[in-house]
Design an enzyme around this catalytic site. Structure first.
Site, PDB file in Angstrom:
ATOM      1  N   GLU A 122      -2.197  -3.426  -5.720  1.00 50.35           N
ATOM      2  CA  GLU A 122      -1.001  -4.171  -5.713  1.00 50.35           C
ATOM      3  C   GLU A 122      -0.224  -4.153  -4.430  1.00 50.35           C
ATOM      4  OE1 GLU A 122      -2.333  -3.424  -9.774  1.00 50.35           O
ATOM      5  OE2 GLU A 122      -1.996  -2.063  -7.964  1.00 50.35           O
ATOM      6  N   PHE A 145       2.223   1.040 -23.855  1.00 48.71           N
ATOM      7  CA  PHE A 145       1.100   1.311 -23.106  1.00 48.71           C
ATOM      8  C   PHE A 145       1.498   0.437 -21.888  1.00 48.71           C
ATOM      9  CE2 PHE A 145      -3.168   0.245 -21.111  1.00 48.71           C
ATOM     10  CZ  PHE A 145      -3.246   1.389 -20.494  1.00 48.71           C
ATOM     11  N   GLN A 146       1.334   0.975 -20.617  1.00 52.81           N
ATOM     12  CA  GLN A 146       1.828   0.200 -19.421  1.00 52.81           C
ATOM     13  C   GLN A 146       3.103  -0.438 -19.415  1.00 52.81           C
ATOM     14  OE1 GLN A 146      -1.897  -1.820 -18.118  1.00 52.81           O
ATOM     15  NE2 GLN A 146      -2.578  -0.163 -17.054  1.00 52.81           N
ATOM     16  N   MET A 197       4.965   9.790  15.504  1.00 52.82           N
ATOM     17  CA  MET A 197       6.159   9.865  15.651  1.00 52.82           C
ATOM     18  C   MET A 197       6.741  11.289  15.190  1.00 52.82           C
ATOM     19  SD  MET A 197       8.547   8.165  17.159  1.00 52.82           S
ATOM     20  CE  MET A 197       8.407   6.434  17.286  1.00 52.82           C
TER      21      MET A 197
END
Length: 579
Positions: free
Chosen positions: A51, A113-114, A478
């Site tokens: 995602e 859930f989730q 860096m």
């Protein structure tokens, strides 16, 4: 006339009505009802591998096209994986709409859930966000989300939709108009502010244009050119503004800030007037704020009134869209110049001398190994300014800002404000989708590349032939540079061993890409030409570069821009300059 359908179908029809042509996402339980009508939609859905990749791809698409980018994810971890791209888009003012599924409305607040309170999580860094539990609200919320994301100062908007709202039946009614009582971006600047700004410009003997990314967001590059040539002052373009004013223009002094050119940094420091257009006095530009441009008055033009006076007092605040603002400034300045103006000749002579004395440059490695700056310089020379260049974050980002020649807006993409490692590959993917005829080079570090390179699988499967240059110094470069300069060379946890593991050529091949490698300066041109000739697959080039190359000039964090160093122990000789 309304039409009965599921909330999920209403969502997809709303996205179509908003003009969406592509979105990036991954299905999951809570958003799954929406994926059934997506199957039949005219919208191209690109199935990403993470995602975060969806969010950065939507950002890349938005930055190249100027349109609102769209990403879609499920609840819980799907939504939380969008947090970084949303914060990134907020910092860099990118128009984005994120659609997330949510657990059924009756389960909200039960730790289902989730379940994650993505609306609460993203409240600090979205322009606005919604939690939709009634399917009748979907078209209005989508219409408002796209309007808010794309107008005023652009930014991300989240629309979180409960699963049962997607499943219930509803009437689809696309709103004929929007009523947002608290949201009225001011496009036209106040006449008095324009007059005051024009008068100040006419009086100024040492003016500088301090140009930020807002000029690109406002599509105001042509107007900026007219204004800059009218006034004749030096122009400096921030990291987010590269390409808004051509690098080749004689008035262009380069990028200011921590790794800016001596000319740009000094022009700001010694100016008597900063003509600030769509920039926000970011700490990376100003250095120690109390020592920044202490003798300069400030004209600050921005569409976001919250930016004006936030970090630096503005003598003349100008709120409005920059295209409108600059268009209004031009005739006002001409009228002031007709009455008389300050002589800029001494200022320009001293600044041009300084720029000539301290050009950007680099030393070739004494051992004959590959210079990272040379690689990037040659990619630019052989690919040209019509290409799109996307960078991750770190040394390679700064070298890409310094050594690629930018002539056009929307050809330079990077994570400027948030500094998100892993941005380049998915953002380049989104950029190539938005500009399919352009050559897109992701200039990435070996550290950044290992965060999101799985999106090369997405590119290979969806015919998105980006090119990736891995500037492989087997380090978090860096951070290693800072350890060299400030921590006595104690290299704690910055050695990635990327020239040993992984084998980037094999990795590229495994992901359906062409993998190439280069470690000799004499092979650089041939490898870049080969990469540029391959346009039916993504290409990954492992440039195995000199490990200890550093980014110069440099202003150490928290210090004054007057302390800019052009090499480890060397600062410009200000006393010899007539400033």
């Amino acid at each position: 006339m309304s039409k009965k359908m599921s909330g999920a179908s209403s969502l997809v029809q709303s996205l179509e009505s908003a003009g969406v042509d592509v979105m990036f996402g991954i299905p999951g339980g809570a958003i799954l009802p929406a994926y059934d009508p997506i199957f039949d939609s005219s919208i191209r859905h690109i199935l990403v591998r993470h995602e975060q990749g969806a969010g950065h791809a939507a950002t890349g698409y938005a930055q190249v096209t100027g349109r609102v980018g769209v990403c879609i994810a499920t609840s819980g971890p799907g939504a939380t994986n969008l947090v970084t791209p949303l914060a990134d888009a907020a910092m860099d003012s990118v128009p984005l709409v994120a659609i997330t599924g949510q657990v059924p409305s009756a389960a909200i607040g039960t730790d289902a859930f989730q379940e994650a309170d993505i609306r609460g999580i993203t409240m600090p860094f979205t322009k606005h966000n919604y939690l939709i539990t009634d399917p009748n609200d979907i078209p209005r919320a989508i219409a408002e989300a796209f309007y808010i994301a794309g107008t005023g100062r652009p930014g991300p908007v989240l629309v979180d939709i409960a699963k049962d709202a997607l499943q219930k039946e509803t009437d689809f009614v696309w709103p004929k108009g929007l009523s947002l009582p608290g949201y009225h971006p001011q496009l036209e600047p106040e006449n008095q502010a324009i007059k005051d700004a024009a008068a100040l410009i006419a009086q100024s003997a040492k003016p500088v244009f301090y140009v930020g990314g807002g000029v690109i967001k406002a599509n105001a590059s042509k107007e900026l050119m007219q204004l800059a040539e009218l006034v004749g002052a030096p122009v400096v373009t921030t990291l987010m503004a590269l390409g808004s004013f051509p690098d080749s223009h004689p008035q262009h002094f380069g990028m200011p800030g921590m790794h800016g050119t001596v000319g740009a940094v000094t022009a700001l420091q010694k100016a008597d007037l900063l003509i600030t257009l769509g920039a926000r006095f970011d700490d990376r530009v100003t250095g120690k704020l109390s020592t920044f441009a202490v003798n300069a008055k400030v004209i600050h033009a921005d569409i976001d009134p919250a930016e004006i006076g936030k970090n630096r007092f503005a003598d003349v605040p100008v709120v409005g869209d920059l295209k409108h603002t600059i268009s209004a400034l031009i005739p006002a300045i001409k009228a002031e110049f007709a009455k008389g103006r300050a002589d800029l000749a001494p200022w320009l002579a001293s600044m041009n001398k300084l720029r000539a004395t301290y050009p950007l440059g680099y030393d070739a490695p004494k051992d004959g190994s590959l210079s990272p700056q040379y690689v990037i310089e040659r990619i630019s020379a052989l690919t040209g300014p019509e290409a799109i260049y996307v960078a991750g974050v770190g040394q390679h980002q700064m070298w890409a800002a310094q050594f690629v020649k930018y002539e056009n807006p929307r050809t330079w993409l990077n994570s400027g404000g948030l500094g998100t490692m892993g941005y380049a590959v998915p953002a380049a993917m989104g950029a190539k989708v938005g500009a399919p005829d352009a050559t897109v080079w992701a200039i990435d570090g070996d550290g950044c590349f290992q965060m999101t390179n799985q999106e090369l699988v997405t590119c290979a499967l969806n015919n998105i032939p980006i090119k990736v240059a891995i500037i492989n110094n087997e380090s978090l470069g860096m951070v290693r540079q800072w350890q060299t300069l400030f921590y006595e060379g104690r290299y704690s946890n910055t050695n990635l061993e990327s020239k040993r593991v992984p084998d980037f050529v094999k990795l590229a091949d495994a992901m359906g890409c062409v993998g190439l490698t280069c470690d000799r300066p004499e092979d650089v041109d041939a490898i870049i030409k080969k990469a540029n000739s391959i346009n039916d697959q993504p290409v990954v080039v492992d440039f195995r570069v000199f490990r200890d190359a550093m980014v110069w000039p440099m202003v150490a964090a928290g210090t004054s821009n007057d302390d800019i160093k052009i090499a480890r122990e060397m600062a410009p000789d200000w006393d010899s300059q007539e400033l």
